[in-house]
Write a protein that holds these residues in place. Structure first.
Motif, PDB file in Angstrom:
ATOM      1  N   HIS A   1       0.846  -1.188   0.000  1.00 32.31           N
ATOM      2  CA  HIS A   1       0.000   0.000   0.000  1.00 32.31           C
ATOM      3  C   HIS A   1       0.891   1.251   0.000  1.00 32.31           C
ATOM      4  CE1 HIS A   1      -3.313  -2.634   1.547  1.00 32.31           C
ATOM      5  NE2 HIS A   1      -2.283  -3.233   2.104  1.00 32.31           N
ATOM      6  N   LYS A   2       0.348   2.314  -0.532  1.00 32.92           N
ATOM      7  CA  LYS A   2       1.014   3.627  -0.463  1.00 32.92           C
ATOM      8  C   LYS A   2       0.007   4.612   0.117  1.00 32.92           C
ATOM      9  CE  LYS A   2       3.621   7.032  -3.162  1.00 32.92           C
ATOM     10  NZ  LYS A   2       4.131   7.399  -4.515  1.00 32.92           N
TER      11      LYS A   2
ATOM     12  N   THR B   1       4.293  10.737   3.459  1.00 25.48           N
ATOM     13  CA  THR B   1       4.019   9.665   2.500  1.00 25.48           C
ATOM     14  C   THR B   1       4.839   8.441   2.866  1.00 25.48           C
ATOM     15  OG1 THR B   1       3.729  11.322   0.749  1.00 25.48           O
ATOM     16  CG2 THR B   1       3.944   9.031   0.052  1.00 25.48           C
TER      17      THR B   1
ATOM     18  N   THR C   1       5.186   3.849   2.187  1.00 30.92           N
ATOM     19  CA  THR C   1       4.722   2.592   1.620  1.00 30.92           C
ATOM     20  C   THR C   1       4.773   1.532   2.711  1.00 30.92           C
ATOM     21  OG1 THR C   1       6.945   1.983   0.842  1.00 30.92           O
ATOM     22  CG2 THR C   1       5.499   3.140  -0.712  1.00 30.92           C
TER      23      THR C   1
END
Length: 505
Positions: free
Chosen positions: A405-406, A438, A440
């Protein structure tokens, strides 16, 4: 601890612990391609068994030293079954010969079916083929969680607390690690009913460990301690926080123990924390395994609907192969009409049970970007293996899945302290920021079933798991921790895992 690691490497090279012959380890290799063979089943006298890892490695522990009467059976879809005397496993590599049947060869079947007819029979046979009743299973579960921070910027726009300023926040964000890995391994007994709409799961943990870098945890604790010190100085005991991002907001109460400094109170809080950790570990991991098992192609409400919505996929018969003496259809599938996955199905030609499926997504499964909040589920791939149990139905033998997922957040955040017990306006303090973050996140989960036994509902209802296990912390992988237990051989990421703590010793 390092000598344990060297011992593991030496034992893997030799193929077994020759001094006691109570453990056999080797690597399964395709004789033609020289590539590892993952997900092969290795059993001793058709009783105890393990599954080879993605690199072909396996470790099989025995209750007593092998004798000349003991045999090792190795089977895998598309390969000839191999039988080896257990006392003769003295090399680090075992080769398997391919047994796929090319479609241009003549094969005598009782019937000739089209691909669509095969898939129709697969769906029609789901309820008959798969065991969804109460069972007790001995399982090993491994979950690996990898986080990578791409962006981490916090800008202080306004603060009524002098200590919370840009320099302080920059020091915190700069000390946060950009990469963090966490591994957990659990051996236990799983009690459950596996029918999707009625799924019930209870977990009895026998043993567990976790691998992570404690230096990162110390960094998190140090940051938390600094913030708590500042908050104790400026925040009133009966206040609450209001957190706002634009028009979105929420209220958070402050735990009274946040302000406690008394030694006896702190000891009691530590005991409470220890108890809660055991309870939370059992509860969270039971939920994780339950959710993992429910996300299965045999259930109609799963997102992975290659069986129940087969019209969304194109199927092609690639080959015929064998698993032991059973003839198996090897079918590829690709999406059409908006489906998400591609992969390979292995279908028993006699009863039309899917005994193995390999899959991966071909496009992001979910994504959005709205008002500075973004999310993308961009990877999901895995494997299911099924085998017949003593009820002559198919039950899960092995399941693995990797998801990635990001997540992004680029929005203003306000943290406001309010207090309705003081005179004047309720607002006491305010910190206004802009967060640009941000990361991941990649999660890999594996579950192998070693034993499956019948279970009565009354036994299931009466069983109450005891939350008395806290996972043992390992700063680096220590194979002696699982000595004498059958597990999935560790992958390279786990074998090579080292924390800063272990390097400093």
């Amino acid at each position: 601890m390092k000598y344990h690691y060297y011992f593991f490497v030496i034992s893997a090279f030799l193929g077994f612990k020759g001094f006691s012959q109570q453990s056999i380890s080797a690597k399964i290799i395709d004789s033609a391609t020289q590539k590892p063979v993952p997900f092969a089943t290795i059993t001793l006298n058709d009783k105890i068994g393990v599954v080879s890892a993605e690199d072909g490695m396996f470790i099989l522990n025995m209750d007593q030293p092998a004798t000349e009467k003991d045999s090792l059976f190795i089977s895998c879809l598309g390969y000839q079954e191999k039988r080896i005397a257990a006392t003769q496993v003295k090399t680090p590599i075992i080769y398997l010969n391919n047994e796929d049947i090319e479609l241009d060869e003549i094969v005598l079947l009782n019937r000739e079916l089209s691909v669509d007819e095969i898939m129709e029979r697969v769906e029609d046979s789901l309820e008959k083929n798969y065991d969804t009743d109460y069972v007790k299973q001995k399982v090993f579960y491994r979950a690996s969680d990898y986080n990578h921070i791409i962006e981490k910027n916090v800008k202080i726009k306004e603060s009524s607390i002098p200590e919370i300023n840009q320099a302080f926040v920059d020091s915190l964000t700069n000390n946060y690690p950009n990469d963090f890995a966490y591994h957990v391994e659990i051996l236990g007994n799983l009690y459950g009913k596996m029918k999707a709409e009625e799924q019930q799961v209870k977990l009895d943990i026998i043993k567990a460990c976790e691998l992570y870098d404690k230096d990162n945890e110390l960094t998190f604790d140090a940051v938390e301690e600094k913030l708590q010190g500042i908050m104790r100085k400026h925040v009133k005991r009966d206040s609450y926080f209001k957190i706002k991002s634009g028009i979105i907001g929420g209220k958070t109460e402050i735990d009274s123990s946040f302000f406690e400094d008394d030694a006896d109170t702190l000891v009691e809080a530590q005991r409470k924390k220890e108890k809660e950790k055991k309870e939370n570990f059992l509860k969270y991991r039971t939920g994780s395994i339950s959710g993992f098992l429910k996300d299965n192609f045999i259930y109609e409400d799963t997102d992975f609907n290659v069986i129940h919505k087969s019209r969304k996929y194109n199927f092609e018969l690639k080959a015929l192969t064998y698993l032991n003496d059973d003839l198996v259809y090897k079918l590829s599938f690709e999406p059409r009409g908006g489906a998400d996955y591609k992969g390979m199905l292995y279908v028993n030609a006699d009863d039309f049970a899917v005994i193995r499926i390999d899959y991966e997504n071909v496009k992001p499964l979910k994504k959005f970007n709205l008002f500075g909040v973004s999310y993308m589920h961009y990877q999901q791939k895995g494997t299911f293996l099924y085998a017949k149990n003593n009820r002559d139905k198919y039950s899960l033998k092995y399941q693995e899945e990797t998801e990635a997922h990001k997540i992004g957040f680029d929005r203003p955040i306000k943290i406001i302290e309010k207090n309705k017990h003081v005179k004047g306006r309720r607002k006491q303090n305010e910190v206004s920021t802009h967060l640009d973050f941000t990361l991941t996140n990649t999660v890999k989960r594996e579950l192998v079933v070693f034993e499956t036994d019948d279970l009565q509902q009354a036994t299931f209802d009466d069983f109450e798991p005891k939350p008395d296990i806290i996972p043992t912390y390992l700063p680096n992988y220590d194979p002696s921790f699982w000595e004498g237990y059958n597990i999935i051989a560790p992958n390279d990421a786990i074998k090579q895992f080292k924390s800063m703590e272990s390097d400093s010793k």
